[in-house]
Design an enzyme around this catalytic site. Structure first.
Site, short mmCIF file in Angstrom:
data_model
loop_
_atom_site.label_atom_id
_atom_site.label_comp_id
_atom_site.label_asym_id
_atom_site.label_seq_id
_atom_site.Cartn_x
_atom_site.Cartn_y
_atom_site.Cartn_z
N CYS A 35 48.03 -11.46 -40.78
CA CYS A 35 49.07 -12.48 -40.79
C CYS A 35 48.66 -13.67 -41.67
O CYS A 35 48.71 -13.55 -42.89
CB CYS A 35 49.44 -12.88 -39.37
SG CYS A 35 51.14 -13.49 -39.26
N HIS A 76 50.59 -7.94 -36.70
CA HIS A 76 49.41 -8.04 -35.82
C HIS A 76 49.08 -6.66 -35.23
O HIS A 76 49.54 -6.33 -34.13
CB HIS A 76 49.70 -9.03 -34.69
CG HIS A 76 49.76 -10.44 -35.15
ND1 HIS A 76 48.66 -11.27 -35.20
CD2 HIS A 76 50.80 -11.18 -35.61
CE1 HIS A 76 49.01 -12.45 -35.66
NE2 HIS A 76 50.31 -12.43 -35.92
N GLU A 106 46.51 -5.71 -33.83
CA GLU A 106 45.68 -5.79 -32.62
C GLU A 106 46.48 -5.61 -31.34
O GLU A 106 45.94 -5.20 -30.31
CB GLU A 106 44.90 -7.11 -32.58
CG GLU A 106 45.71 -8.39 -32.39
CD GLU A 106 46.20 -9.01 -33.69
OE1 GLU A 106 46.35 -8.27 -34.69
OE2 GLU A 106 46.45 -10.23 -33.73
N1 GLN Z 1 51.35 -19.56 -39.90
C1 GLN Z 1 51.75 -18.37 -40.57
C2 GLN Z 1 53.26 -18.13 -40.48
O1 GLN Z 1 53.91 -18.69 -39.64
C3 GLN Z 1 50.99 -17.16 -40.03
C4 GLN Z 1 51.31 -16.86 -38.61
C5 GLN Z 1 50.27 -15.98 -37.96
O2 GLN Z 1 49.17 -15.83 -38.47
N2 GLN Z 1 50.60 -15.44 -36.79
O3 GLN Z 1 53.80 -17.37 -41.25
#
Ligand code: GLN
Length: 582
Positions: free
Chosen positions: A391, A517, A519
């Protein structure tokens, strides 16, 4: 099991102190009952007023776990999904905030016209309605009440479950209480008094536990169980000792040996055969006998000292350790320290006299430490160190590539530099209209198509995947061509080709970054393919470095025991939520 039978409920409360592992106890009990062939679901009730934990800082609440249907939930749902096959959804976690929100909306609509709206029956009825809704069609519903008995906030939940036992008939519900038995070294004794007091308090609300699960550092003598049985009015064989274990995945076996699942099915009058515990025995065996030694993974993020914040991530790494026959040591690296001291010095310091075998940049929010993260990406890319970006980790990798390989030195993210000229990461179109913070990110499962011939396609063994998301920003398509021309491979896209989901570097030993994600979908029985590949690459990197040194990893394997609770921390840190920035 036939679904025309009534659902049986197991209501789980906690006493003495918070954080005694109620969630893991519930998850392990769920695993044992599923292993007996029962169809079950699990439910976490959170007493706080926030509608969900999505707006809370991980400083306060640990990780926000995301379900397929896009609910931002308590991290206990992550434990549940790692231990049981049953999947969680937005029905499986609710808060006082949600309950009050519904009741107040009903009141405004006029549903209670003429009546005074009260905690009993209106709030308690709404709690019961939600529990019934979640439990529909299941043999068993395990309901975990957040907080500790005696907290003002959880009283309506206790009242609701007290009533529910009568509603569903007492033979269809039991109360299980989890407590801590502190060990007093000076007296060389485990103390039962706090347990006695918390059971007394619970009883004062009309809830009489049938089973007491006692957490303790060392195994409890039978005489202690007898004493608790006498003072707390439970059968001696219903005093279950959850002794500390070296890995959380040992807990189902420990609780089974203590007779927990036998007592539950006896009390609920369910007939099942004995549970098939082979998968759990295999997992325990693989972490106790890591044939390939240990790998060190540097997790580069913000430092705040709360390991719960990266729970799913650290667990996913350990699952892939089991699958690869190695232990995982997570070396937490403060990305702000990289900014001050440089990447080489910081990594070296964090690893002590050892080497880092791979680098991971997890998700996160806010700009603190982002330049350090970008430096860590550069280090992995230039030195052929296996890299996994998740992410925000993908966004950092794209900025790094744009700056150093596409001749865009000003490349930035709209999250930290809204007025920058060269926003290679920018707010998603759908996010531009969003005005309220709660539940408004791109959340939950979305499909992704994998590119022919890519590393990820090989790892997943398929070309269509679904993964869970939690973000607002994305790679700006205006720079896609420039990035690809410079050698970056876009190996995963949304089905319409609009959103970049995965990038990789074909000329690097192992460099993958994902916008989702992974995970959240890893479990010890089904380790995630991306993490499996990442750990295998870390092992290769370690062995190649050792070979280059003319060394062998045998020495490295010696005298290293598995870390406590499956997670080892050097420095502990977390990602900060949007709330932290507010
Ligand atoms: N802050 C980034 C976004 O909102 C990444 C979010 C994250 O890593 N869950 O796109």
């Amino acid at each position: 099991m036939a679904s025309n039978r009534p659902t049986k409920f197991i209501f789980v409360t906690g006493g003495v102190v918070s954080s005694i592992g109620k969630g893991l106890t519930c998850a392990s009990l769920g695993a044992l009952l599923e292993a007996r062939g029962l169809k079950l679901t699990m439910l976490k009730l959170d007493p706080y007023i926030n509608v969900d934990p999505g707006t809370m800082s991980p400083f306060q609440h640990g990780e926000v776990f995301v379900t397929d249907d896009g609910a931002e939930t308590d991290l206990d749902l992550g434990h549940y999904e790692r231990f049981v096959e049953s999947r969680m959804s937005r029905l499986n976690n609710f808060t006082s905030g949600q309950v009050y929100e519904t009741v107040i909306a009903n009141e405004r609509r006029g549903d209670y016209l003429g009546r005074t709206v009260q905690v009993i029956p209106h709030i308690t009825d709404e709690i019961k309605r939600r529990i019934f809704l979640c439990s529909k069609g299941f043999d068993i519903c395990i309901v975990e009440i957040g907080g500790t008995v005696g907290d003002i906030e959880s009283l309506p939940f206790l009242e609701a479950i007290r009533q529910m036992r009568a509603d569903v008939n007492p033979e269809n519900a039991i109360f299980l209480h989890v407590t801590l038995l502190p060990y007093i070294a000076a007296a060389n004794e485990f103390k039962t008094k706090p347990t006695q007091h918390s059971v007394k308090e619970l009883t004062s609300f009309g809830i009489v536990p049938s089973i007491i699960v006692c957490r303790s550092e060392q195994r409890l003598a039978q005489s202690i169980k007898t004493k608790i049985g006498h003072f707390c009015n439970v059968r001696e064989d219903c005093v279950i000792n959850a002794v500390d274990v070296s890995s959380i995945y040992e807990l189902p076996l420990v609780l089974h040996d203590e007779g927990l699942d036998d007592q539950v099915v006896r009390l609920l009058n369910i007939w099942t055969g004995s549970p098939n515990l082979k998968p759990w025995q295999r997992i325990v065996n693989s972490f106790k006998n890591p044939l390939k030694g240990r790998v060190r993974i540097a997790m580069v993020g913000k430092y705040i000292g709360l390991p719960e914040s990266y729970k799913s991530l650290t667990e996913a790494l350990h699952h892939s350790g089991f699958a690869n026959g190695c232990q995982i040591e997570i070396v937490y690296v403060d990305s702000s320290a990289i900014e001050k001291e440089g990447v080489d010095a910081t990594l070296q310091k964090a690893a002590g006299d050892q080497k880092i075998d791979a680098i991971l940049i997890p998700g996160g929010f806010g700009d603190r430490g982002t330049e350090g993260k970008i430096e860590a990406v550069r280090y992995s890319r230039e030195n052929g160190v296996p890299f996994l970006g998740i992410c925000l980790g993908l966004q950092m990798a794209v900025i790094e590539y744009a700056r150093h390989k596409c001749d865009l030195p000003q490349a930035a993210s709209g999250e930290f530099s809204p007025d920058a000229e060269c926003k290679v990461i920018d707010l998603m179109e759908s996010q531009k209209k969003v005005s309220s913070k709660g539940g408004s990110m791109r959340l939950g499962a979305y499909p992704c198509v994998l590119k022919e011939g890519s590393l990820v396609r090989k790892l997943y063994g398929t070309d269509n995947i679904s993964e869970r998301h939690r973000h607002r920003f994305e790679v700006n398509n205006a720079y896609r061509q420039a990035l690809e021309d410079a050698g970056l491979s876009v190996s995963g896209l949304s089905p319409n080709g609009e959103l970049i989901e995965i990038i990789e570097l074909p000329d690097h030993p192992w460099f993958v970054a994902v916008q989702f994600h992974p995970e959240f979908k890893s479990s010890p029985r089904t380790p995630h393919p991306l993490f499996k590949g990442f750990i295998a690459a870390a092992l290769n990197h370690r062995d190649a470095s050792l070979a280059a040194l003319g060394d062998s990893h045998e020495q490295d394997c010696a005298d290293q025991s598995y870390p406590q609770n499956g997670v080892e921390t050097k420095n502990e840190k977390t990602l900060a939520s949007e709330a932290e920035l507010a």
